[in-house]
Design a protein around this motif. Structure first.
Motif, short mmCIF file in Angstrom:
data_model
loop_
_atom_site.label_atom_id
_atom_site.label_comp_id
_atom_site.label_asym_id
_atom_site.label_seq_id
_atom_site.Cartn_x
_atom_site.Cartn_y
_atom_site.Cartn_z
N ILE A 261 0.87 -1.18 0.00
CA ILE A 261 0.00 0.00 0.00
C ILE A 261 0.90 1.23 0.00
O ILE A 261 1.81 1.35 0.84
CB ILE A 261 -0.93 0.02 1.23
CG1 ILE A 261 -1.83 -1.23 1.22
CG2 ILE A 261 -1.78 1.29 1.25
CD1 ILE A 261 -2.71 -1.35 2.46
N THR A 262 0.65 2.13 -0.94
CA THR A 262 1.50 3.31 -1.12
C THR A 262 0.85 4.53 -0.48
O THR A 262 -0.35 4.77 -0.62
CB THR A 262 1.75 3.58 -2.61
OG1 THR A 262 2.38 2.45 -3.18
CG2 THR A 262 2.63 4.80 -2.80
N SER A 263 1.67 5.32 0.23
CA SER A 263 1.21 6.55 0.87
C SER A 263 1.42 7.74 -0.05
O SER A 263 2.39 7.78 -0.82
CB SER A 263 1.97 6.77 2.19
OG SER A 263 1.61 8.01 2.77
N GLN A 264 0.54 8.72 0.02
CA GLN A 264 0.70 9.95 -0.76
C GLN A 264 1.67 10.92 -0.08
O GLN A 264 1.96 11.98 -0.63
CB GLN A 264 -0.66 10.62 -0.98
CG GLN A 264 -1.56 9.83 -1.91
CD GLN A 264 -2.82 10.59 -2.28
OE1 GLN A 264 -3.32 11.41 -1.52
NE2 GLN A 264 -3.35 10.32 -3.47
N ALA A 265 2.13 10.58 1.12
CA ALA A 265 3.13 11.39 1.82
C ALA A 265 4.18 10.45 2.39
O ALA A 265 3.91 9.27 2.64
CB ALA A 265 2.49 12.22 2.92
N ALA A 266 5.37 10.95 2.60
CA ALA A 266 6.46 10.13 3.10
C ALA A 266 6.17 9.61 4.50
O ALA A 266 5.58 10.30 5.33
CB ALA A 266 7.75 10.93 3.09
N LEU A 267 6.60 8.38 4.76
CA LEU A 267 6.47 7.77 6.07
C LEU A 267 7.74 8.04 6.88
O LEU A 267 8.85 7.77 6.40
CB LEU A 267 6.26 6.26 5.95
CG LEU A 267 4.99 5.81 5.23
CD1 LEU A 267 5.13 4.36 4.80
CD2 LEU A 267 3.78 6.00 6.12
N ASN A 268 7.58 8.55 8.05
CA ASN A 268 8.74 8.87 8.89
C ASN A 268 9.11 7.66 9.75
O ASN A 268 9.05 7.69 10.97
CB ASN A 268 8.45 10.08 9.77
CG ASN A 268 9.67 10.57 10.51
OD1 ASN A 268 10.79 10.29 10.10
ND2 ASN A 268 9.45 11.28 11.60
N ALA A 269 9.44 6.58 9.06
CA ALA A 269 9.80 5.33 9.75
C ALA A 269 10.82 4.60 8.90
O ALA A 269 10.76 4.62 7.67
CB ALA A 269 8.57 4.47 9.99
N GLY A 270 11.77 3.94 9.56
CA GLY A 270 12.85 3.29 8.86
C GLY A 270 12.45 2.01 8.14
O GLY A 270 11.46 1.36 8.48
N LEU A 271 13.24 1.64 7.15
CA LEU A 271 13.03 0.41 6.39
C LEU A 271 12.96 -0.79 7.33
O LEU A 271 13.78 -0.95 8.22
CB LEU A 271 14.17 0.22 5.39
CG LEU A 271 14.13 -1.02 4.51
CD1 LEU A 271 12.97 -0.95 3.55
CD2 LEU A 271 15.45 -1.16 3.75
N GLY A 272 11.93 -1.62 7.16
CA GLY A 272 11.77 -2.83 7.97
C GLY A 272 11.02 -2.63 9.27
O GLY A 272 10.79 -3.60 10.00
N THR A 273 10.61 -1.39 9.56
CA THR A 273 9.87 -1.14 10.80
C THR A 273 8.51 -1.83 10.76
O THR A 273 7.77 -1.72 9.78
CB THR A 273 9.65 0.38 11.00
OG1 THR A 273 10.92 1.02 11.06
CG2 THR A 273 8.88 0.65 12.29
N HIS A 274 8.18 -2.54 11.82
CA HIS A 274 6.88 -3.22 11.92
C HIS A 274 5.92 -2.34 12.72
O HIS A 274 6.32 -1.62 13.64
CB HIS A 274 7.02 -4.57 12.62
CG HIS A 274 7.93 -5.52 11.91
ND1 HIS A 274 7.57 -6.15 10.73
CD2 HIS A 274 9.18 -5.95 12.21
CE1 HIS A 274 8.57 -6.92 10.34
NE2 HIS A 274 9.56 -6.82 11.22
N GLY A 275 4.63 -2.42 12.38
CA GLY A 275 3.64 -1.63 13.11
C GLY A 275 2.24 -1.87 12.61
O GLY A 275 1.95 -2.92 12.03
N GLN A 276 1.39 -0.89 12.85
CA GLN A 276 -0.02 -0.99 12.51
C GLN A 276 -0.42 0.18 11.60
O GLN A 276 -0.18 1.34 11.93
CB GLN A 276 -0.89 -0.96 13.77
CG GLN A 276 -0.55 -2.03 14.79
CD GLN A 276 -0.96 -3.41 14.31
OE1 GLN A 276 -2.03 -3.59 13.75
NE2 GLN A 276 -0.10 -4.40 14.56
N LEU A 277 -1.04 -0.14 10.48
CA LEU A 277 -1.57 0.87 9.57
C LEU A 277 -3.01 1.17 9.97
O LEU A 277 -3.84 0.26 10.10
CB LEU A 277 -1.52 0.35 8.13
CG LEU A 277 -2.30 1.14 7.08
CD1 LEU A 277 -1.75 2.55 6.94
CD2 LEU A 277 -2.30 0.41 5.75
#
Length: 354
Positions: A261-277
């Motif tokens: 899933i692509t965001s229209q704005a940059a994600l301020n999280a590092g490559l490989g970070t796990h979490g909840q969308l």
């Protein structure tokens, strides 16, 4: 100059701090909503601004004028504020015109001027023909308009509203909210509005401050708080939320069970970070297809929209659609393009990145 500046105030009940180091600013001609559950400190702040509750630390300024601290203690009647209460607080033995005139009579002695000002105030709230009626002869919405007129007649620089719509029938409430909002905007009056209803907050306010246990969790435009909450608490308080396990692929892409899933704005999280969308029900779209990646488990028609519970690759998602689908439909589940809100697992329940 702001209409209201609250700087690091502390208020207590029986020695227990309710507000501690709380700050908030309200701009000119702005309506600020204080939203939160019962007991979170909303009404305490309103009382502190009104001068009805002692402030043991910090300062309050109304239109640049200091209200407390450093030997200053401006009494409520000299703060140039109007107050509207949940129960309207109308005098049952006075007619509408006399209720409206009550606050002005201590400031204005000329009876002709008082009469003219009462007529103007009643005209503003569309009660020009009801001045001779008594409160018990009015509907709840009309009684609230009387309370508004009584507050407006003294031309306050700041209006304080404490859950003013909670006693109004649902059918009348949203119309009255629109009328009072337009009235305050037209008169150029700044306001602070207390409620526990997110629907009222969304409809009435320019800015929204979400309270939690005596502090402000997030403040901003209602749409911004709903679409881009900074914490799980804000997200859950303001509406239905789906949380989809996700991993950061690059600065704009998350990998989920639904696919990338692509965001229209940059994600301020590092490559490989796990979490909840975070996905709101309206941020998910469905289309009928036999080869779809989702299956409709149940539907509930709610008038303006239909609530769907959809299974997608083992995820159960709440989705809002305009028209009901055929029963037990196979569907393609996709995400409406938007700036994604992502909660890293290390910050779960705390702050979001987007």
């Amino acid at each position: 100059m702001a209409a209201l500046d609250v700087n690091g105030i502390r208020c207590s009940y029986n020695g227990k701090p309710i507000l501690d180091n709380l700050s908030l600013s309200v701009a000119e001609n702005e309506i600020m909503c204080l939203l939160g559950a019962s007991g979170c400190g909303k009404t305490t702040l309103l009382k502190a601004v009104a001068g009805l509750l002692p402030v043991t630390r910090g300062e309050i300024h109304i239109h640049g004028r200091q209200m407390n601290g450093a030997g200053v203690a401006v009494v409520p009647e000299e703060r140039n504020i109007g107050m509207i209460f949940q129960d309207y607080a109308l005098f049952p033995h006075l007619n509408v015109a006399s209720n409206v005139a009550f606050g002005l009579q201590s400031k204005e002695r000329n009876k002709a001027r008082i009469k003219a000002r009462v007529a103007e105030a009643l005209e503003l709230v569309n009660l020009a023909e009801l001045g001779e009626r008594y409160p018990h002869q009015l509907s709840g919405g009309q009684q609230q308009r009387v309370a508004i007129a009584r507050a407006l007649i003294c031309q306050p620089g700041l209006m304080l509203l404490d859950e003013p719509f909670s006693n109004i029938d649902t059918q009348v409430r949203m119309r009255l909210i629109g009328e009072i909002r337009s009235l305050l905007k037209g008169q150029g009056i700044s306001a602070i509005f207390v409620t526990h209803s997110k629907e009222e907050a969304f409809a009435f306010s320019d800015q929204l401050a979400l309270f939690r246990a005596g502090h402000i969790e997030q403040v901003g435009r209602p749409q911004a708080l709903y679409q881009h909450p900074q914490s799980r608490f804000v997200a859950d308080f303001l509406g239905q939320a789906n949380y989809v396990p996700a991993t950061v692929l690059d600065s704009r892409t998350l990998m989920t069970a639904m696919g990338p899933i692509t965001s229209q704005a940059a994600l301020n999280a590092g490559l490989g970070t796990h979490g909840q969308l975070l996905l709101r029900p309206r941020q998910i779209q469905l289309s009928l297809t036999e080869q779809g990646n989702g299956r409709v488990l149940e539907q509930q028609f709610l008038g303006a929209y239909t609530r769907c519970l959809v299974d997608c690759q083992g995820l159960q998602l709440e989705v809002s659609i305009n028209e009901p689908l055929p029963a037990v439909s196979q569907v393609s589940v996709s995400v409406v393009p938007h700036a994604l809100t992502f909660f890293p697992d290390s910050q779960q329940g705390q702050r979001a990145v987007a």
